[in-house]
Design an enzyme around this catalytic site. Structure first.
Site, mmCIF file in Angstrom:
data_model
loop_
_atom_site.group_PDB
_atom_site.id
_atom_site.type_symbol
_atom_site.label_atom_id
_atom_site.label_comp_id
_atom_site.label_asym_id
_atom_site.label_seq_id
_atom_site.Cartn_x
_atom_site.Cartn_y
_atom_site.Cartn_z
ATOM 1 C CE1 TYR A 130 -3.651 -1.781 5.471
ATOM 2 C CE2 TYR A 130 -3.435 0.446 4.580
ATOM 3 C CZ TYR A 130 -3.735 -0.898 4.451
ATOM 4 O OH TYR A 130 -3.785 -1.198 3.230
ATOM 5 C CB SER A 170 -0.757 0.109 1.225
ATOM 6 O OG SER A 170 -1.461 1.235 1.397
HETATM 7 P P1 NAP Z 1 -11.300 -6.092 0.481
HETATM 8 O O1 NAP Z 1 -12.185 -5.726 -0.969
HETATM 9 O O2 NAP Z 1 -11.857 -5.753 1.729
HETATM 10 O O3 NAP Z 1 -10.831 -7.338 0.257
HETATM 11 C C1 NAP Z 1 -9.838 -7.758 1.375
HETATM 12 C C2 NAP Z 1 -9.783 -9.318 1.045
HETATM 13 O O4 NAP Z 1 -8.936 -9.995 2.061
HETATM 14 C C3 NAP Z 1 -10.906 -10.262 1.086
HETATM 15 O O5 NAP Z 1 -11.001 -11.191 0.265
HETATM 16 C C4 NAP Z 1 -10.725 -10.932 2.300
HETATM 17 O O6 NAP Z 1 -11.660 -12.091 2.524
HETATM 18 C C5 NAP Z 1 -9.400 -11.071 2.665
HETATM 19 N N1 NAP Z 1 -8.796 -11.379 3.914
HETATM 20 C C6 NAP Z 1 -8.915 -10.501 4.982
HETATM 21 N N2 NAP Z 1 -8.415 -11.125 6.185
HETATM 22 C C7 NAP Z 1 -8.185 -12.578 5.588
HETATM 23 C C8 NAP Z 1 -7.765 -13.531 6.398
HETATM 24 N N3 NAP Z 1 -7.454 -13.537 7.744
HETATM 25 N N4 NAP Z 1 -7.676 -14.720 5.566
HETATM 26 C C9 NAP Z 1 -7.913 -14.566 4.378
HETATM 27 N N5 NAP Z 1 -8.290 -13.802 3.651
HETATM 28 C C10 NAP Z 1 -8.398 -12.687 4.617
HETATM 29 O O7 NAP Z 1 -9.740 -5.040 0.298
HETATM 30 P P2 NAP Z 1 -9.054 -4.839 -0.833
HETATM 31 O O8 NAP Z 1 -8.864 -2.898 -1.241
HETATM 32 O O9 NAP Z 1 -9.229 -5.734 -2.135
HETATM 33 O O10 NAP Z 1 -7.691 -5.283 -0.234
HETATM 34 C C11 NAP Z 1 -6.892 -6.017 -0.897
HETATM 35 C C12 NAP Z 1 -5.298 -5.827 -0.601
HETATM 36 O O11 NAP Z 1 -5.035 -4.477 -0.926
HETATM 37 C C13 NAP Z 1 -5.208 -5.674 1.151
HETATM 38 O O12 NAP Z 1 -3.945 -6.229 1.570
HETATM 39 C C14 NAP Z 1 -5.185 -4.132 1.442
HETATM 40 O O13 NAP Z 1 -4.559 -3.529 2.324
HETATM 41 C C15 NAP Z 1 -4.566 -3.752 0.235
HETATM 42 N N6 NAP Z 1 -4.789 -2.460 -0.204
HETATM 43 C C16 NAP Z 1 -6.021 -1.829 -0.315
HETATM 44 C C17 NAP Z 1 -6.032 -0.402 -0.807
HETATM 45 C C18 NAP Z 1 -7.473 0.360 -1.012
HETATM 46 O O14 NAP Z 1 -7.553 1.339 -1.145
HETATM 47 N N7 NAP Z 1 -8.379 -0.594 -1.166
HETATM 48 C C19 NAP Z 1 -4.992 0.518 -0.976
HETATM 49 C C20 NAP Z 1 -3.648 -0.168 -0.655
HETATM 50 C C21 NAP Z 1 -3.633 -1.693 -0.354
HETATM 51 P P3 NAP Z 1 -12.471 -12.735 3.549
HETATM 52 O O15 NAP Z 1 -13.026 -11.834 4.539
HETATM 53 O O16 NAP Z 1 -13.483 -13.451 2.749
HETATM 54 O O17 NAP Z 1 -11.599 -13.740 4.246
#
Ligand code: NAP
Length: 253
Positions: A153, A140
């Site tokens: 975070y 991120s």
């Molecule tokens: P999201 O839509 O909330 O998806 C998060 C995913 O992580 C879900 O599929 C969730 O699946 C999974 N997850 C969370 N805890 C888990 C666990 N203990 N075991 C297995 N799976 C788990 O958010 P996203 O934006 O796509 O996030 C994906 C990644 O991108 C994350 O690492 C986040 O920190 C990073 N990121 C996001 C942003 C942003 O602005 N959206 C920016 C920078 C980085 P389940 O709940 O079904 O397990």
């Protein structure tokens, strides 16, 4: 549109995507399947990954990255692997350090840092045996900068940067590439999760901005994993045009 290389043994290459039940992970699974990978998706919400696997002709396996038994059972079910996308994770709350919540900090560290280590450790032997392995860590901009209320975070994502850079050193000389992709604002379920299901509060994060979407990050991941095997893209930082840093965001209206 990118095309997966045939694995060294002539078979279709296998890609594992953690956290594929939503957002960036689901989009990445679709993009890698479209590029020709056999995709294995993992997450806790099995109904979602099962539907996704059906859609893309892949495999769904329940996975909680924070639980060693779950990770080890997942890895045993995936004997062949070429690409590992460590995407599972997210943020919980916006508490200052003075008002930190123990459970939220633990959840963030366990999913983003400890879980990433467990999954990586389980798959390094298979990635090496493939002769053409690749680990992509989704960090991120919080892996490089900080903001008030974000320490739970940002400290976890800074940990991801340390792991990525350490892996690059430790795996030097082995056929495993290592890449970190650091997105800024991506509209997914990320903010809904961060704010405990408060959809209205989550919407405000993206007000007046054209945020990135999951497909934007999936496209970058599909690009990095389909470069020739001698090309290692160490790090990509990507933000919406309207976002320069975590705190510098231009909003219209
Ligand atoms: P999201 O839509 O909330 O998806 C998060 C995913 O992580 C879900 O599929 C969730 O699946 C999974 N997850 C969370 N805890 C888990 C666990 N203990 N075991 C297995 N799976 C788990 O958010 P996203 O934006 O796509 O996030 C994906 C990644 O991108 C994350 O690492 C986040 O920190 C990073 N990121 C996001 C942003 C942003 O602005 N959206 C920016 C920078 C980085 P389940 O709940 O079904 O397990």
């Amino acid at each position: 549109m990118y095309t997966a290389r045939t694995a060294p043994d002539g078979s279709r290459p296998v890609a594992v995507v953690t956290g594929a039940s939503a957002g960036i992970g689901a989009a990445t699974a679709r993009a890698l399947a479209a590029a020709g990978f056999e995709v294995v998706v993992g997450a806790r919400r099995f109904d979602r990954i099962e539907a996704l696997a059906k859609e893309i002709g892949g495999r769904a396996i329940a996975l909680d990255v924070t639980q060693r038994e779950s990770v080890e059972a997942f890895a045993r079910a995936v004997p062949r692997i070429n690409v590992l996308v460590n995407n599972a994770g997210g943020a919980h709350g916006l508490d200052t350090i003075a008002e930190s919540d123990d459970d939220r900090w633990r959840t963030m560290w366990e999913a983003n840092v400890f879980g990433l280590m467990l999954v990586t450790r389980a798959f390094v032997p298979g990635l090496e045996a493939s002769g053409d392995g690749h680990i992509v860590n989704v960090g991120s901009i919080a892996a490089q900068e900080v903001y008030p209320g974000g320490a739970g975070y940002t400290s976890a994502k800074h940990g991801v940067t340390a792991i990525t850079e350490t892996l690059r050193l430790e795996l030097l000389g082995k056929p495993i590439r290592v890449t970190q992709v650091d997105p800024g604002m991506v509209e997914t379920e990320f903010s809904v999760v961060r704010f405990d299901g408060d959809v209205e509060r989550a919407k405000k994060v993206y007000a007046g901005v054209a945020p990135l979407v999951g497909d934007d990050i999936a496209d970058i991941i599909a690009f990095v994993v389909t470069r020739p095997p001698h090309v290692n893209i160490d790090h990509i930082r990507v933000t919406p045009l309207a976002q320069a840093t975590a705190m510098a965001v231009h909003r219209e209206g």
